[in-house]
Design an enzyme around this catalytic site. Structure first.
Site, PDB file in Angstrom:
ATOM      1  N   CYS A 107       0.826  -1.203   0.000  1.00 39.53           N
ATOM      2  CA  CYS A 107       0.000   0.000   0.000  1.00 39.53           C
ATOM      3  C   CYS A 107       0.863   1.257   0.000  1.00 39.53           C
ATOM      4  O   CYS A 107       0.595   2.209  -0.737  1.00 39.53           O
ATOM      5  CB  CYS A 107      -0.927  -0.007   1.204  1.00 39.53           C
ATOM      6  SG  CYS A 107      -1.980   1.464   1.324  1.00 39.53           S
ATOM      7  N   CYS A 202      -3.808  -2.174   6.505  1.00 36.47           N
ATOM      8  CA  CYS A 202      -4.207  -0.992   5.754  1.00 36.47           C
ATOM      9  C   CYS A 202      -5.626  -1.047   5.202  1.00 36.47           C
ATOM     10  O   CYS A 202      -6.399  -0.132   5.381  1.00 36.47           O
ATOM     11  CB  CYS A 202      -3.203  -0.807   4.617  1.00 36.47           C
ATOM     12  SG  CYS A 202      -3.381   0.709   3.685  1.00 36.47           S
TER      13      CYS A 202
END
Length: 371
Positions: A107, A202
């Site tokens: 991410c 995330c």
């Protein structure tokens, strides 16, 4: 650390905020320094009401409160499709292959400092985040450096970013321990001063990781086998729910039991009993797809170079030696036994003082009995 140059002139800065206390205090410090800030919240998933996996409204409400507190513009941008194509599919594909992915690392490189930078961040002098990390200058080059708070240090999550990405970043709270960040938020009476830290990865937020896997991969009963005796001890709901080194969540009595091997073809989990079982330890990590953030610090000479490393997110650094192999991969030999070496995770490489984070490689199963 050469950060004084950032404080000498007013800069136009994009600040990525999450609704948490870390990014809020980062905003405060940059406001105090007199910079021109534009706040961004990245939506990376659909809400549960839309068939997705995220609860974002509470985070966005907190972001709006911080923006209002400092009279700053806030833009909510969506990178949902990009996140699905580059992070979620990677995570699902990895667990189906029996690997242990690290979506946070992906991410940071692909979404926060990849697509965001390409579309919005490049218009600003810098992009700032609430990560616990630092940037230092050495011999005219910038290096990712660890934070003083070892428990909160997040350099391992940043170990796949590129040099151009690093050069455009700022970490305003990187020099602060978590306790000081929380104390600052309380003293300023920030709206999220007492908000708990996120414990999810995330893309999940409040969604449990196993619930996420169940939603996308379903369940399939398989055997749990004691590796030493071949005895069936119980059943599991799918090998994708388990990782090498795992102890909790097995539902077995008489333990502790640790996952030491997986057979993904037959959907079998192998376990071994006891904290001191040798089956859960190893000394070598074979690394492929090695990525150096700034430069290869050893270039052509990499024959048992002493390093510090991590093979999972932890406050502890392990000592070892790194050797470049003939095929371009690397062999990381630990000075001490390493628990739960999981293929698919990352071996993150630091200098011997555990100050500079040089980069990372993906752990393979070549030197451990996993499949």
């Amino acid at each position: 650390m050469n950060t004084r140059r950032w404080l000498m002139c007013k800069m136009k800065i994009a600040v990525l905020i999450s609704g948490g206390v870390d990014s809020a205090v980062a905003v405060h410090r940059l406001v105090e320094q007199g910079h021109d800030l534009h706040l961004f919240y990245i939506r990376i998933g659909l809400d549960v009401s839309q068939g997705g996996d995220c609860y974002a409204e509470e985070d966005i409400e907190m972001c709006r409160a911080i923006a209002a507190r400092y009279k700053l513009p806030l833009e909510i941008v969506s990178l949902h499709e990009e996140y699905w194509d580059n992070v979620m599919e990677y995570a699902i594909r990895s667990v189906k292959e029996g690997l242990t992915p690290n979506p946070d690392i992906m991410c940071n490189r692909m979404i926060k400092f990849g697509f965001f930078e390409q579309r919005w961040g490049h218009e600003f002098d810098k992009t700032a985040t609430g990560h616990y990390a630092n940037i230092v200058e050495k011999d005219g080059l910038l290096y990712l450096a660890t934070a003083p708070d070892p428990v909160k240090d997040q350099t391992d999550f940043l170990a796949r970013i590129t040099y151009p990405q690093l050069s455009h970043l700022m970490f305003p709270i990187g020099d602060m321990p978590k306790s000081a960040v929380r104390e600052t938020a309380v003293s300023l009476k920030l709206p999220n001063a007492f908000r708990r830290d996120s414990q999810g990865i995330c893309f999940l937020g409040k969604i449990n990781y196993n619930d996420f896997l169940r939603r996308h991969l379903g369940e399939k009963n398989g055997a749990i086998i004691e590796i030493e005796t071949g005895k069936k001890l119980g059943e599991h709901k799918g090998y994708w729910f388990h990782t090498i080194g795992q102890r909790k969540g097995l539902g077995l009595s008489g333990g502790p039991w640790f996952v030491v091997k997986k057979n993904i073809h037959d959907n079998v989990i192998y376990v071994s009993r006891g904290y001191d079982t040798e089956k859960q330890y190893g000394n070598t990590l074979h690394l492929e797809e090695m990525h150096w953030i700034t430069t290869d610090p050893w270039k052509e000479n990499c024959d048992k170079v002493p390093v510090m490393f991590k093979n999972r997110h932890s406050p502890e650094f392990l000592a070892g030696n790194l050797t470049r192999l003939a095929d371009g991969d690397y062999l990381l030999e630990s000075d001490t036994k390493v628990q739960g070496i999981a293929p698919g995770q990352y071996g993150v490489i630091y200098d011997r003082d555990a100050k500079l984070c040089y980069g990372s490689g993906i752990i393979t199963g070549r030197n451990i009995d996993t499949f």
